[in-house]
Every structure is written in structure tokens, then in C-alpha cells.
Design an enzyme around this catalytic site. Structure first.
Site, mmCIF file in Angstrom:
data_model
loop_
_atom_site.group_PDB
_atom_site.id
_atom_site.type_symbol
_atom_site.label_atom_id
_atom_site.label_comp_id
_atom_site.label_asym_id
_atom_site.label_seq_id
_atom_site.Cartn_x
_atom_site.Cartn_y
_atom_site.Cartn_z
ATOM 1 N N GLN A 333 0.908 -1.130 0.006
ATOM 2 C CA GLN A 333 -0.140 0.207 -0.021
ATOM 3 C C GLN A 333 0.949 1.407 -0.116
ATOM 4 O O GLN A 333 0.567 2.176 -0.649
ATOM 5 C CB GLN A 333 -0.650 0.265 1.332
ATOM 6 C CG GLN A 333 -1.673 1.359 1.477
ATOM 7 C CD GLN A 333 -2.609 1.728 0.514
ATOM 8 O OE1 GLN A 333 -3.128 0.894 -0.386
ATOM 9 N NE2 GLN A 333 -2.982 2.972 0.258
ATOM 10 N N GLU A 334 1.745 1.099 0.776
ATOM 11 C CA GLU A 334 2.942 2.376 0.986
ATOM 12 C C GLU A 334 3.599 2.613 -0.740
ATOM 13 O O GLU A 334 3.877 3.792 -0.877
ATOM 14 C CB GLU A 334 3.828 2.093 2.173
ATOM 15 C CG GLU A 334 2.939 2.123 3.523
ATOM 16 C CD GLU A 334 2.612 3.631 3.698
ATOM 17 O OE1 GLU A 334 2.923 4.501 2.989
ATOM 18 O OE2 GLU A 334 1.850 3.863 4.928
#
Length: 537
Positions: A333-334
Site C-alpha cells: 500500500q505504501e
């Protein structure tokens, strides 16, 4: 400057009263009356000048060691994150305060009207709030050099009929009160008498965008830089047309402020224009803005197959008591498992750590894959530990994820709002519906940590949970396949072993027969002519 103002006022008053007093009034009475008025006006002017000197005098700011800067809560100006304060205007104001070697004291407000009052009463020394230079504002205030140019966009919801000009506006238009949008609309109305709009002090520009999306209003107006940020979260917002020609943005000081503070601003903006500071800030906040999109499942599956295997040992190593797949989902996600990833906010690496967080976690290089994963894992575990013990799993995990994204303070603000509304502050499913309220003025103005992009952690947690579930499924399938392959290999190995044993038995049998034949050789009797033939060959 104050003396010249007083002198001009006295001169005007003397001229005025010499013509307005009736001829039958004695000169002595006129003199006394005029003198009294002059005393009153002079006192008021001196008092006002003294107050202005207190609030906007550079020497006084340097002597007291701090500067009060007024701004507006919002993503382009000032907001708090998990790792401190952020915003284009905040960072620029911080650099100005540093250049003066004084402390920066931000005074954030919820509306422009409140902000202008603070400036006029001397409670702030200047305004740094992305304010356009307009004709009406030039009559009331003084402006520092411009640092950016924006255009005002009329926006609507994608799928509706696009308005291309003022004449195409057929629905409800709402804008924020006190904004430059109102001034531009008033100018347009002079040539378009049919133009109507509503002004609001209750909602800010972001809230009006959401009202457009919900269908409560048809149009609103927003600055192009704000729109660029918001379209990452609301890509269905579309541009109709530009309201006016591009407008410069600048900081504002009071009309009668001392010249030295304006001179220092001229010098400061000259420096940051030339040393690349403004360019770097602009790139950080606006340079690489993309629309917000969910990553397609096939893309994620491809990344799991092609990219994850080389990082999986590190996730397993530093997850420790955590599920390594959760840590991997956070990283995807990052950064999409890109060790050199970099965000417009300055976070970097596999776990997209800020410089401050990296230092706290003992990380020397955010671009070092192993260090980044180690630091991200350590920070996430700290977020989990901060959750009250009474919050059960998995809710405490989702709360920790929200804190990782938005900060523990903002999360607590949302939990308090949840409790006030009769909800359970220990249940993620209830708190997640209140987090977006941190973007609404009537809620965030009553919280400890103020404005926050409350929708972000909701999307953030939902995305990670989806990645986590998918990754667990893929990992379980991979394990099942691995077991199946192992069983198949074992079966194959067993089959090969059996074959080898059978072959060995066969060879042993043949060897025995050969041995027996050597012990009991066969007697071959050749005829005489065959023996001779054999000899010749």
C-alpha cells in the site's frame, strides 16, 4: 508614517469645517470645537498606529523571538499528520521564521473572515493562506511578492452536462464566503445578470466538492492547486471552465504595517525564488499528483508472483510476532514494494517512512530495503502497543493501521466523536464512519488536533485489508501447491526408487547368471573345417 497620516487628517478637517460652520458662529467657538475634534481623532490615530506597531513591526518580532502567522486549515495550507505539521503554506512560513531566527507560531482559523479580523486586530503578523491578489483586497491590505499563480475552476460531477461558459450554468452554485470567488462572480454578474450563487460560512472548499459529488449542489469553484490535490481522492470531479484569468497568490500584511516587515518579505521571497526552495516545495505538494485509483487485483497478483519473493525473507524476519503478510500488505500500500519509492510529502522507501520517523526507529537510510522494513515494522508495533488493552483483535490492528497513516491524535479525535454520538469508540466499524468528519469544520474545530484528511485512513485500512486477505489466500494456495508438489515429488522419488530397486534386482540376477556361467563353462565342439575357418578370420 503615523505623523503624516495625522497631518493629512488635520488638514482635511480644517478645510471641511471652515466651510461647514455657519457664519454666525463665533471664531472662538469654532476654534474650540475644531480643537476638541482634532484631539479625539489624533488620539484614535495614535492609538491605532501604536497597535499596528505592536503587531506588524519587524524589530518587535525579532525582539520577542516569535512570529504569529495566520492561516486556514486545509491540505494546501496547514494540517497535522502522523509525523507532525504539514502543508505548503506551513513549510514556507517555517522557512521564513527560520530566516529571521524566530519561532513560528501558527494561528489556524476556520474561515477567511475570521482570519482577516485577526490580522486587523494585530493578533497575527501576517497571513499565509494561499490568498489571491484582487482589486478589493489591495484596497484593504498590503501584499508580499507573489510565489505562485493559480486559476479558479468551476467544477461539476462527471457524467452530468458540462458547463463550458457562464450561460451554461443551470443548477445550484455555492462558494465559500469571503473568498476571491465571490469578487470574481460579482464582476461576472455585471455582464451576466442571470448569474446567481449562494455563499456559505459553514462549509469549506473540500466540503463543497463533496456536496457536488453527492448531488446536493451542482457546481462550486475551487483553486487549481487545491483541485489537483483533491482529484486524487475524487477523480469524478470534472472541470467546466476557468472563472477568470490566472491570479497570483501572496502573503498578506495589514494596510498600515511597518515597511520593515514588508521589506523582509520581499528579500525572503527573492531568495527562495532563486535558490530553488519554492520549486522544491511546489514539486513536493503538486508536482506528481495522480488521481486516486484502486490497484487492480491482477496487478497485485503479478507483483506477488514477480516482486514479493525477493523481499519475503525480510518481511518474515522483522514481522516476528506479527503476520509477515500483513507487514507486506502495508508495504505494498505504501510503496508497491519499490525500495526507491518517494511521495510528494517526502516519505521514502519500502515502508514510506518520514525522516523524523526513521530517526526515531534508528534507521540511517530509508532507501535501504532491510532498514526500511525493520523501521516500518517497529513503528507499526509501536502503534499497536498504543491501543488500549480493552480493544480486541482484529480491531486493534485496524486502529493501529489508521494511526500509522493519520496519526494517533487524529484517530483519538475520531473515537471521541464516535463516543459523543453514542457509538462504540473501540470498534473499527463505527469509528471508520466518523473519521471523515475530521474534514468537516463543525466537527474538527472542536477536536484537539483539528483538521485531518479523515477519508484517507479509511481507504488506507480498507486497501491493506484487501491486500492482506488476497495475500493470505495466495500464500495459502502457494503452500498447498508446495505441499502438493512435495507429495508429487515424494511419489516420484518413491517410484524412481522402486524402479532403481527393480533394476538393481534385475542386474543382480544377471550378474548371478554370468557368475554361474563362468564357474560352469559350456563345451563347444567345432568341426574341423569350422575351426580352420575360425583361425583364418
Amino acid at each position: 508614517m503615523a505623523n503624516s497620516v495625522i497631518h493629512d487628517t488635520i488638514e482635511v478637517m480644517t478645510k471641511y469645517y471652515s466651510f461647514s460652520i455657519k457664519s454666525n458662529v463665533t471664531s472662538k467657538l469654532v476654534t474650540k470645537f475644531t480643537s476638541l475634534l482634532l484631539v479625539i481623532f489624533t488620539t484614535a490615530l495614535l492609538s491605532a498606529c501604536n497597535k499596528e506597531d505592536d503587531s506588524s513591526n519587524l524589530s518587535r518580532i525579532l525582539a520577542r523571538g516569535y512570529i504569529n502567522v495566520g492561516t486556514i486549515f486545509g491540505p494546501t495550507n496547514y494540517y497535522t499528520t502522523a509525523n507532525g505539521f504539514a502543508g505548503f503554506e506551513y513549510e514556507l512560513a517555517k522557512k521564513y521564521a527560520d530566516s529571521l531566527n524566530v519561532e513560528l507560531r501558527i494561528v489556524p482559523m476556520y474561515s477567511l473572515d475570521e482570519l482577516f479580523i485577526k490580522l486587523n486586530t494585530g493578533e497575527v503578523d501576517l497571513l499565509a493562506a494561499g490568498l489571491s491578489i484582487t482589486d478589493k483586497r489591495l484596497q484593504r491590505f498590503r501584499f508580499a511578492p507573489s510565489y505562485e499563480t493559480i486559476s479558479q475552476k468551476l467544477v461539476f460531477k462527471q457524467g452530468n452536462v458540462r458547463p463550458r461558459k457562464v450561460e451554461d450554468l443551470t443548477g445550484k452554485l455555492m462558494v465559500t464566503s469571503g473568498s476571491s470567488y465571490v469578487e470574481n462572480l460579482e464582476n461576472l454578474k455585471q455582464t451576466h445578470s442571470e448569474l446567481t450563487w449562494r455563499e456559505t460560512t459553514e462549509f469549506d472548499s473540500e466540503e463543497l466538492l463533496r456536496k457536488v459529488l453527492s448531488g446536493e449542489i451542482d457546481y462550486t469553484i475551487i483553486d487549481s492547486n487545491s483541485l489537483a490535490i483533491n482529484r486524487r481522492y475524487h477523480p469524478e470531479i470534472s472541470i467546466g471552465f476557468s472563472i477568470d484569468k490566472p491570479e497570483p497568490l501572496a502573503w498578506v500584511v495589514s494596510k498600515n504595517s511597518a515597511d520593515d516587515i514588508l521589506a523582509s518579505l520581499v528579500e525572503f521571497f527573492g531568495i527562495v525564488h532563486h535558490d530553488g526552495t519554492l520549486l522544491a516545495l511546489d514539486d513536493k505538494y503538486y508536482g506528481h499528483i495522480e488521481k486516486f485509483n484502486y490497484v487492480e487485483t491482477r496487478t497485485f497478483i503479478k507483483a506477488v508472483a514477480g516482486t514479493l519473493p525477493k523481499f519475503q525473507p525480510l518481511f518474515e524476519k522483522y514481522a516476528q510476532e506479527l503476520d509477515w503478510r500483513l507487514l507486506a500488505a502495508i508495504s505494498y500500500q505504501e510503496s508497491h514494494w519499490n525500495p526507491t519509492a518517494r511521495s510528494y510529502t517526502g516519505v521514502r522507501g519500502m515502508m514510506m517512512l518520514t525522516l523524523a520517523t526513521a530517526k526515531q526507529m534508528g534507521i540511517k537510510s530509508r532507501l535501504d530495503t532491510e532498514q526500511s522494513i525493520r523501521g516500518g515494522a517497529k513503528y507499526f508495533k509501536r502503534m499497536i502497543a498504543m491501543m488500549p488493552d480493552r480493544i480486541p483483535t482484529p480491531d486493534r490492528i485496524w486502529f493501529a493501521l489508521a494511526s500509522y497513516n493519520i496519526g494517533f491524535g487524529h484517530l483519538n479525535d475520531a473515537r471521541i466523536i464516535t463516543q459523543r454520538q453514542g457509538g462504540d469508540p473501540d470498534r473499527w466499524v463505527e469509528v471508520k464512519t466518523r473519521l471523515p468528519l475530521l474534514q468537516q469544520k463543525k466537527y474538527y474545530k472542536n477536536t484537539k488536533y483539528g483538521y485531518a484528511r479523515g477519508e484517507e485512513p479509511v481507504h488506507y485500512v480498507d486497501n491493506i485489508r484487501r491486500y492482506y486477505d488476497t495475500l493470505r489466500w495466495l500464500d495459502d494456495k502457494a503452500k498447498e501447491q508446495a505441499i502438493a508438489l512435495k507429495l508429487a515429488q515424494e511419489k516420484l522419488d518413491a517410484s524412481e526408487l522402486m524402479s532403481k530397486e527393480e533394476m538393481s534386482k534385475t542386474l543382480i540376477g544377471e550378474s548371478s547368471e554370468q557368475a554361474m556361467s563362468q564357474e560352469n563353462p559350456k563345451v563347444i565342439v567345432l568341426k574341423e573345417d569350422e575351426e580352420e575357418s575360425e583361425s583364418v578370420q
